[in-house]
Design an enzyme around this catalytic site. Structure first.
Site: not given
Length: 352
Positions: A53, A78, A215, A291
Site C-alpha cells: 500500500e 497492517c 548453486r 528432500e
C-alpha cells in the site's frame, strides 16, 4: 470479468513478484484506481521494506486524487508497528474513501483489526474479492499462522520403475544417484530459493553428502535441517561447512557453532514429527522442502503431514533398489519436460 476483479487480479500478479524475498512476511500487491484508471500500484518487494500500500500510494503523482479513489489490496492492511509503520495510518492520512481487500490477514496481531480501524475512520471497506486466490498465493503464510506449522513440500525423483536409489553396497562413495537431467536439477535449485528451509534425514546425509544449497540459480540460501538422532554424522560432511544456516535436530545436545545449531529433541516420542515442526515454527520457518530419504518422506506421508508433493519421474530403470514413496491421493497434475515427467500432487486435506 468485471473491472473490480481485474484490479484485484493485478494485485495478485504484483504480489507474486515478491515470492523469493518477502518471507516471513506475506506477498501483497496493491493498485489505486481513480475513475476507472489505475493511478498507482505497488507490491511488497522485500522483507523489512515498505509494504504494498505504501508503494502504491507513493506511485500516485497527484496525491489529491487519492481522496476520490479506490485502493485495492490482496491482504488486509497492517495496523501495527513492525519493521514499518501501519499501512492503515497512511490510508487514513490520505483520506482514501474506499478500500477493497481480498482476504483478512490470519496473523493474530492484525486479523481483522486493520479492517476495523479503517471502518472506524469512515472508510468504506469491502472484503472477499478473489479471497481463495489470495489465500492460495500466500499458502505458506496462512499455513504457518492458522495451522501453526510450516507449509510442507515433499520432493523426490524416481525412475520409470519407481525406485529412488540403487542398492548401495558397503564402501560405495557418498554421492547422489542422479535420476533426472541437469535442467530439472536447475528447477530444484530455483525452488530452494522460494522456500525457507530444506530437510533431510541421517541416511540421505550420509549416502549423498548433499550441500542443500542454491548453486544453479540466483537467490537466497535456505536453512538446512538435518535429523541426526545420535550425532553419528561426520563433521566433514558438506552440511557442516558453515556456509549457510543449518539446524541439526538430535537427542543429545544443544549447541551453536558459527551458523550451525544443534537442537535437542525427543526422537522416541510418538509425537516426534510434531515436535520437529514445533521447533521450526518457533524458528519462524514458514515453508520447508522435505528432500529425503525414503524413511523421512514416508513418515510425513503416514502422518498426513504434508501439503503438496513434487515428484520427478526420469526415463532410467534401476530394476532393483530403494522403492519410491507412494502417496495415498490422486489429485495431481502432470507436466512433460523433455523425456521426463513432473507430477504436482496436492493433499486435499491440508492444501489451500
Amino acid at each position: 470479468m468485471t473491472p473490480p476483479r481485474q484490479y484485484m487480479e493485478r494485485c495478485l500478479e504484483l504480489a507474486a513478484l515478491g515470492l523469493e524475498k518477502v518471507a516471513p512476511n506475506p506477498m501483497v500487491g496493491s493498485v489505486i484506481v481513480h475513475k476507472g484508471k489505475i493511478i498507482g500500484e505497488g507490491y511488497h518487494r522485500e522483507y523489512g521494506m515498505p509494504h504494498a500500500e505504501v508503494n502504491a500510494i507513493g506511485a500516485v503523482k497527484d496525491k489529491e486524487l487519492l481522496k476520490a479513489s479506490i485502493l485495492y489490496v490482496s491482504l488486509e492492511p497492517c495496523c501495527h508497528f513492525g519493521k514499518t509503520p501501519p499501512c492503515t495510518d497512511l490510508i487514513i492520512q490520505h483520506r482514501i474513501p474506499h478500500v477493497v481487500i481480498a482476504t483478512v490477514d490470519p496473523y493474530d496481531v492484525v486479523a481483522g483489526k486493520g479492517i476495523s480501524k479503517l471502518r472506524n475512520n469512515g472508510i468504506k471497506v469491502e472484503v472477499g474479492l478473489m479471497r481463495q486466490e489470495a489465500i492460495s498465493l500466500n499458502k505458506r503464510f496462512f499455513t504457518f499462522h492458522e495451522k501453526k506449522r510450516p507449509y510442507i513440500i515433499l520432493k523426490w525423483a524416481q525412475t520409470a520403475d519407481a525406485f529412488i536409489d540403487i542398492e548401495r553396497l558397503p564402501g560405495t562413495p557418498a554421492r547422489p544417484t542422479w535420476i533426472t537431467s541437469e535442467k530439472l536439477r536447475m528447477l530444484v535449485h530455483k525452488w530452494r530459493t522460494e522456500e525457507q528451509a530444506i530437510m533431510v534425514g541421517t541416511i540421505t546425509a550420509l549416502k549423498d553428502n548433499p550441500r542443500l544449497n542454491v548453486r544453479d540459480w540466483s537467490g537466497k540460501q535456505p536453512t538446512r535441517i538435518v535429523l541426526d538422532e545420535n550425532l553419528t554424522l561426520s563433521q566433514s560432511l558438506n552440511l557442516f561447512d558453515n556456509s549457510q544456516n543449518t539446524l541439526v535436530l538430535n537427542q543429545l545436545k544443544n549447541e551453536i557453532k558459527g551458523r550451525t545449531e544443534w537442537i535437542q529433541t525427543d526422537f522416541a516420542n510418538t509425537a516426534f514429527l510434531n515436535n520437529v515442526l514445533e521447533i521450526l515454527k518457533e524458528k519462524g520457518i514458514q515453508s520447508i522442502i522435505i528432500e529425503g530419504g525414503q524413511k523421512l518422506l514416508n513418515t510425513f506421508i503416514s502422518q498426513d503431514l504434508w501439503d503438496e508433493a513434487r515428484v520427478f519421474q526420469g526415463s532410467k530403470f534401476f530394476i532393483k533398489g530403494l522403492r519410491a514413496p507412494v502417496l495415498p491421493h490422486d489429485n495431481f497434475s502432470q507436466e512433460i519436460i523433455g523425456n521426463e515427467l513432473l507430477y504436482w500432487i496436492k493433499n486435499p486435506k491440508n492444501h489451500y
